[in-house]
Design a protein around this motif. Sequence first.
Motif, PDB file in Angstrom:
ATOM      1  N   PHE A 359       0.834  -1.202   0.000  1.00 55.79           N
ATOM      2  CA  PHE A 359       0.000   0.000   0.000  1.00 55.79           C
ATOM      3  C   PHE A 359       0.874   1.259   0.000  1.00 55.79           C
ATOM      4  CE2 PHE A 359      -2.393   3.302   2.326  1.00 55.79           C
ATOM      5  CZ  PHE A 359      -3.528   3.390   1.525  1.00 55.79           C
ATOM      6  N   THR A 360       1.958   1.218   0.763  1.00 51.41           N
ATOM      7  CA  THR A 360       2.889   2.352   0.790  1.00 51.41           C
ATOM      8  C   THR A 360       3.428   2.636  -0.606  1.00 51.41           C
ATOM      9  OG1 THR A 360       3.524   1.924   3.085  1.00 51.41           O
ATOM     10  CG2 THR A 360       5.061   3.202   1.744  1.00 51.41           C
ATOM     11  N   ASN A 361       3.832   1.611  -1.298  1.00 50.64           N
ATOM     12  CA  ASN A 361       4.344   1.799  -2.655  1.00 50.64           C
ATOM     13  C   ASN A 361       3.240   2.224  -3.626  1.00 50.64           C
ATOM     14  OD1 ASN A 361       6.938   1.154  -1.864  1.00 50.64           O
ATOM     15  ND2 ASN A 361       6.738  -1.020  -2.398  1.00 50.64           N
ATOM     16  N   PHE A 362       2.018   1.776  -3.364  1.00 54.85           N
ATOM     17  CA  PHE A 362       0.876   2.243  -4.145  1.00 54.85           C
ATOM     18  C   PHE A 362       0.704   3.759  -3.970  1.00 54.85           C
ATOM     19  CE2 PHE A 362      -3.700   3.338  -3.618  1.00 54.85           C
ATOM     20  CZ  PHE A 362      -4.106   3.272  -4.950  1.00 54.85           C
ATOM     21  N   LEU A 363       0.791   4.225  -2.726  1.00 49.28           N
ATOM     22  CA  LEU A 363       0.712   5.668  -2.476  1.00 49.28           C
ATOM     23  C   LEU A 363       1.868   6.397  -3.140  1.00 49.28           C
ATOM     24  CD1 LEU A 363      -0.293   5.851   1.319  1.00 49.28           C
ATOM     25  CD2 LEU A 363      -1.785   5.903  -0.686  1.00 49.28           C
ATOM     26  N   ASP A 364       3.048   5.794  -3.101  1.00 52.25           N
ATOM     27  CA  ASP A 364       4.206   6.415  -3.731  1.00 52.25           C
ATOM     28  C   ASP A 364       3.972   6.603  -5.235  1.00 52.25           C
ATOM     29  OD1 ASP A 364       6.946   7.379  -3.846  1.00 52.25           O
ATOM     30  OD2 ASP A 364       7.431   5.461  -4.799  1.00 52.25           O
ATOM     31  N   SER A 365       3.313   5.647  -5.855  1.00 50.90           N
ATOM     32  CA  SER A 365       3.044   5.781  -7.290  1.00 50.90           C
ATOM     33  C   SER A 365       2.113   6.966  -7.563  1.00 50.90           C
ATOM     34  CB  SER A 365       2.429   4.488  -7.840  1.00 50.90           C
ATOM     35  OG  SER A 365       1.111   4.285  -7.341  1.00 50.90           O
ATOM     36  N   ILE A 366       1.194   7.228  -6.637  1.00 51.35           N
ATOM     37  CA  ILE A 366       0.307   8.383  -6.785  1.00 51.35           C
ATOM     38  C   ILE A 366       1.093   9.675  -6.625  1.00 51.35           C
ATOM     39  CG2 ILE A 366      -1.707   9.566  -5.836  1.00 51.35           C
ATOM     40  CD1 ILE A 366      -2.659   6.799  -4.813  1.00 51.35           C
ATOM     41  N   ILE A 367       1.927   9.728  -5.597  1.00 51.29           N
ATOM     42  CA  ILE A 367       2.685  10.951  -5.315  1.00 51.29           C
ATOM     43  C   ILE A 367       3.657  11.247  -6.456  1.00 51.29           C
ATOM     44  CG2 ILE A 367       4.226  12.101  -3.700  1.00 51.29           C
ATOM     45  CD1 ILE A 367       1.370  11.534  -2.648  1.00 51.29           C
ATOM     46  N   THR A 368       4.362  10.241  -6.921  1.00 51.63           N
ATOM     47  CA  THR A 368       5.334  10.468  -7.991  1.00 51.63           C
ATOM     48  C   THR A 368       4.643  10.819  -9.307  1.00 51.63           C
ATOM     49  OG1 THR A 368       5.412   8.076  -8.427  1.00 51.63           O
ATOM     50  CG2 THR A 368       7.084   8.986  -6.953  1.00 51.63           C
ATOM     51  N   SER A 369       3.410  10.351  -9.493  1.00 52.68           N
ATOM     52  CA  SER A 369       2.689  10.717 -10.722  1.00 52.68           C
ATOM     53  C   SER A 369       2.400  12.208 -10.773  1.00 52.68           C
ATOM     54  CB  SER A 369       1.374   9.926 -10.815  1.00 52.68           C
ATOM     55  OG  SER A 369       0.406  10.417  -9.898  1.00 52.68           O
ATOM     56  N   HIS A 370       2.433  12.854  -9.613  1.00 56.22           N
ATOM     57  CA  HIS A 370       2.248  14.305  -9.545  1.00 56.22           C
ATOM     58  C   HIS A 370       3.584  15.044  -9.506  1.00 56.22           C
ATOM     59  CE1 HIS A 370      -2.131  14.268  -9.045  1.00 56.22           C
ATOM     60  NE2 HIS A 370      -1.980  13.217  -8.256  1.00 56.22           N
ATOM     61  N   GLY A 371       4.660  14.316  -9.766  1.00 57.72           N
ATOM     62  CA  GLY A 371       5.970  14.950  -9.849  1.00 57.72           C
ATOM     63  C   GLY A 371       6.601  15.266  -8.510  1.00 57.72           C
ATOM     64  N   LYS A 372       6.204  14.558  -7.462  1.00 56.09           N
ATOM     65  CA  LYS A 372       6.723  14.843  -6.130  1.00 56.09           C
ATOM     66  C   LYS A 372       7.362  13.601  -5.516  1.00 56.09           C
ATOM     67  CE  LYS A 372       3.186  18.366  -5.402  1.00 56.09           C
ATOM     68  NZ  LYS A 372       4.072  19.433  -5.844  1.00 56.09           N
ATOM     69  N   THR A 373       8.115  13.844  -4.450  1.00 56.01           N
ATOM     70  CA  THR A 373       8.745  12.770  -3.686  1.00 56.01           C
ATOM     71  C   THR A 373       7.936  12.524  -2.430  1.00 56.01           C
ATOM     72  OG1 THR A 373      10.956  13.295  -4.499  1.00 56.01           O
ATOM     73  CG2 THR A 373      10.817  12.082  -2.424  1.00 56.01           C
ATOM     74  N   MET A 374       7.691  11.262  -2.143  1.00 52.33           N
ATOM     75  CA  MET A 374       6.905  10.923  -0.962  1.00 52.33           C
ATOM     76  C   MET A 374       7.810  10.822   0.258  1.00 52.33           C
ATOM     77  SD  MET A 374       3.965   8.011  -0.518  1.00 52.33           S
ATOM     78  CE  MET A 374       4.842   6.610   0.199  1.00 52.33           C
ATOM     79  N   ARG A 375       7.277  11.250   1.399  1.00 54.25           N
ATOM     80  CA  ARG A 375       7.938  11.070   2.682  1.00 54.25           C
ATOM     81  C   ARG A 375       7.013  10.267   3.585  1.00 54.25           C
ATOM     82  NH1 ARG A 375      11.499  16.374   3.307  1.00 54.25           N
ATOM     83  NH2 ARG A 375      11.767  15.823   5.498  1.00 54.25           N
ATOM     84  N   ILE A 376       7.605   9.471   4.484  1.00 53.50           N
ATOM     85  CA  ILE A 376       6.842   8.755   5.499  1.00 53.50           C
ATOM     86  C   ILE A 376       7.689   8.703   6.761  1.00 53.50           C
ATOM     87  CG2 ILE A 376       5.531   7.316   3.870  1.00 53.50           C
ATOM     88  CD1 ILE A 376       7.451   5.017   4.474  1.00 53.50           C
ATOM     89  N   TRP A 377       7.078   8.283   7.863  1.00 49.83           N
ATOM     90  CA  TRP A 377       7.818   8.023   9.088  1.00 49.83           C
ATOM     91  C   TRP A 377       8.579   6.708   8.936  1.00 49.83           C
ATOM     92  CZ3 TRP A 377       8.014  12.130  12.050  1.00 49.83           C
ATOM     93  CH2 TRP A 377       6.967  13.052  12.019  1.00 49.83           C
ATOM     94  N   ASN A 378       9.694   6.576   9.653  1.00 50.31           N
ATOM     95  CA  ASN A 378      10.596   5.457   9.381  1.00 50.31           C
ATOM     96  C   ASN A 378       9.959   4.096   9.618  1.00 50.31           C
ATOM     97  OD1 ASN A 378      11.171   6.347  12.345  1.00 50.31           O
ATOM     98  ND2 ASN A 378      12.018   4.282  12.277  1.00 50.31           N
ATOM     99  N   ASP A 379       9.035   3.976  10.606  1.00 52.16           N
ATOM    100  CA  ASP A 379       8.460   2.662  10.867  1.00 52.16           C
ATOM    101  C   ASP A 379       7.523   2.218   9.758  1.00 52.16           C
ATOM    102  OD1 ASP A 379       7.020   4.866  12.025  1.00 52.16           O
ATOM    103  OD2 ASP A 379       5.621   3.453  12.920  1.00 52.16           O
ATOM    104  N   GLY A 380       7.166   3.131   8.861  1.00 57.67           N
ATOM    105  CA  GLY A 380       6.346   2.750   7.724  1.00 57.67           C
ATOM    106  C   GLY A 380       7.147   2.197   6.562  1.00 57.67           C
ATOM    107  N   GLY A 381       8.470   2.125   6.701  1.00 58.62           N
ATOM    108  CA  GLY A 381       9.311   1.664   5.601  1.00 58.62           C
ATOM    109  C   GLY A 381      10.060   0.391   5.894  1.00 58.62           C
ATOM    110  N   GLN A 382       9.521  -0.452   6.773  1.00 57.70           N
ATOM    111  CA  GLN A 382      10.279  -1.624   7.209  1.00 57.70           C
ATOM    112  C   GLN A 382       9.352  -2.789   7.519  1.00 57.70           C
ATOM    113  OE1 GLN A 382      11.795   0.657  10.493  1.00 57.70           O
ATOM    114  NE2 GLN A 382      10.493  -0.359  11.974  1.00 57.70           N
ATOM    115  N   GLY A 383       9.921  -3.958   7.727  1.00 55.78           N
ATOM    116  CA  GLY A 383       9.193  -5.100   8.265  1.00 55.78           C
ATOM    117  C   GLY A 383       8.715  -6.132   7.286  1.00 55.78           C
ATOM    118  N   GLY A 384       8.758  -5.863   5.999  1.00 57.94           N
ATOM    119  CA  GLY A 384       8.237  -6.822   5.046  1.00 57.94           C
ATOM    120  C   GLY A 384       9.169  -8.007   4.830  1.00 57.94           C
TER     121      GLY A 384
END
Length: 964
Positions: A359-384
């Motif tokens: 889901f995080t990467n799905f959101l990233d695809s939306i953000i990058t489609s608007h020409g921007k870089t996505m940011r998240i809190w660090n615990d949202g980028g781990q554990g898989g």
Amino acid sequence: MFSHFSRTTLAVLAFGASGLLLAAPSVAADQAEPTPPTPPTPSGPSAAPVTVPALQEWRPGGRDFVLKRGAVQVQVDPRHAGQLADDARTFAEDLESLSGREVVVRVTPPRPGEGPGVLRMTLDRSLSGRGPETSRIAVDGDVTISGPTSAGVFSGTRSVLQMLRQGDRIPGGVADDWPGYAERSLMVDNGRKYFTPAWARREIRELSYLKYNQFRWHIADNAGFRIQSDSHPEVVSPEHWTKREVRDLLAYAKKYHIEVIPEIDMPGHMQYALRTHPELQIVDADGNRNANNLDPTDPAARTFAKEILDELVPLFPGRYFHTGGDEYTSDWTRYPVLTKWAQEKYGPDANSQDAVLDFTNFLDSIITSHGKTMRIWNDGGQGGAKVRANRNIVLEYWSSQHGGVLAQEFLDQGFRIVNANRDVLYDVPGATPTWNNLDPRKIFDTWDMTRYHDWIGPNTTQPHAKGVLGGQLHVWNDSPSAATEEQEAGRLDMPLRAMSQKLWESPLTGGWDALAARAFAVGKEPQWKLLDGSTQNLAQGALAWSSARERPDCHEAMLVDGDERTRWCGPKTGPQSVVIDLGRPVDLGTVALKWETAFASGFSVDASDDLRSWRTLHSTAAGDGGLDVLPVSGRGRYLRVAMTERGTQFGYSLREVQAYARGALVPAQFGASVDPAIVLQQPGATASSTLTVTNASAKATDVKWTASPPAGVTVKPESGTLRVPAGGQATAALSVSGVNEPGNATVPLSVTARSLGESVRLTGADLVVTVPYGKLSDAFNNVSVTTDENVNPPGLGDGFDGAGSSYSAGALAQAGVAPGTAFPVGKVTVRWPDVPVATANNLVANGQSITLNGTGDTIGVLSAASYGPATGDWTVWYSDGTSTKVRLSTPDWSSAPPPGSTVLAAMDYRNNAATGRTDRRTQLFYQRIPIDPGKTVTALTVPAVSKSAVRGAPALHVFDVSVG
């Protein structure tokens, strides 16, 4: 220019102050008081100008710049007018506010011999080696501000403003300046607490003045969704920013070279947005929906998220958009739907976190489609196990507790990170006395940018490790009512200055006390003023310093926040002092000190113009605490309270320091009250009360009082004048009518007088008009019971405690409590409300009145507090027109009951809309209000504790009352 001194715009008041600082203090060897914030400062013409953050390099030489009388010229190099003209106008606006002089902007080439008194702006691409925000300030009669980009030139204008804040002269020389870290940010939690546009604009100016370049705007969280949405208007909070207001703020931030980075938190922290979309909430293993969390496996949930982001992301012109991603759950086994979905897509080795990372990467695809870089809190980028967060995502590293990945490990994986260390860089008003309280001394003296949250062990990187973008301060509002927006700005004042220096990394010796003295010298941004108007208390909202804190939550800013409920506290390990910057040298007439229990028996009040030599205005060895209103005579910009002897076994604790110019009235010497403060009015009738104004000063004072009744309420008269004798009081009779529906109406009464040529508010009081409800159940306004099968039913709202919690119907039944259950206690019987589960069954006490009819010696109350105890006055009304008040403290529903409490029922667990069953004891209490057995009770007014149940704030819940 000024006929009086008001605490409105510090910068104007301070302009022209000279002889500033900053040398070692002149303190006699036998003095016991601690030194004020005074760093060693080199003397002579080679001394570098004082700025915050400090300049990177200074080369003395050339003629001083002296601001001439008359209009000031800001000249823009015509070759770069397209890039610099707007910045020149902003510079001129700030300089006019600072100096009180006219500032003229001209696009013109430099002409030899025009100085002194000209400020020039130009671009110099050769300065790009140290980054785009590099600035050069060359002073040789005139001042030339240059940089490789407009951002660099603008940064230079901030330095020049700070220099001119200290006087009308800048020494000759060349200053080269540049930041150590590219990203320097403040994050504000606007999701849980609404902040006004005026507050945000002022904070943006302050950030710019201190050389920050980012404003992190946390717009949505469990408690609110604070931005207009046309695609999903149902998710928007009543208090929110319209898109027009957002665009205006973005334009304002651009004007001050501040990048706004918005955050819409998902898939967790979404309770407010999901309250109307329970079908999108994730379901746990027991079939309960989590009110906080979106189900990332649900295509409808993904469509919902995409529609919101596609609408809002284009609104923001910056490089980044933050989507949260934090604290989805602490128990990943609780949601088998995640594991099932992930294994169906990624194979049997996938885990539940893979579904959220997808889901995080799905959101990233939306953000990058608007020409921007996505940011998240660090615990949202781990554990898989099978899915990794996209490496283009920027991580704000706040906690190693959530997931256990160290900062360097993230860097090694290719992520870019921002240091958001929760131990040092978080402020959460009202959260706890010991943590989440920003401390500038800790930030500056014991922490650095290589250190990250170390819950799991040492967590460091190398200085300027590849991928480290910068650092960020945070103010969170888990308890939204714990501080006003003005108080939150004050709590940020000195930490912002400490963090600015840390991120700039320019040479500076002397520790926090050295930097604090610099902060006093440069003051606040030039247009700074209190949001709610002026006050003649020159200390309110000022910068404040202390020698030490006894507890982390005793912020120095609490000395000057205008709130006598807050306090600064110092340790008992020796003398302590506090110093306040009044903004400019002032002829002082009165200093007022409001002590907490831990007062100083020996203290002095001193004034200084330069933090070096101090003049004693008042001293005593016989202080007795309480309120000290001290007549003084002396002049100074800085005010110090030096505490040398403790009056108790504790340390030192001050609630407020107030300072007034000579001749000003002191509001602390005046008081107002109404008797009765609560009037019971029957529909169509008239009630009476009396306003009393007291004057503890030595001078009779003419005051004006004004009532401001709400619509439909009539007060006669609505205003009047009183002459209040010195040391005496004066009264005015009031009648009130027009309240016809059950409930309360509050009539504010304000008392003003003329002081130093202007009208000032001295004091005030509230008259509460209450019309009783026919019975208690008519006033029920809170749902407190849910079933174990549905912990988040429609209508639950924020639950019993404002945090989604509720009594469990199953646990109540196990304890013998069902709708209508009677609890006989002596002569009184109270009953558990006979209403269906998940409907309103209690009154959140906010001064409402209930009709009663009976005689006896007791009113029994079935009640409990959330975030208690909840303390307040209950008013009993009798048929003969008299009334009595009884103060009760109602215990918290989940805490150990204090001795003497009568517990009617105790349950082993409760429910929570987000987490389901919570194994924590809950209770119901009986309390007794004694009444006159010879009179007939006609009504009962409950205490005014809170308008609603709010997380972190006490609320009193009343389930039943009965006379017997």
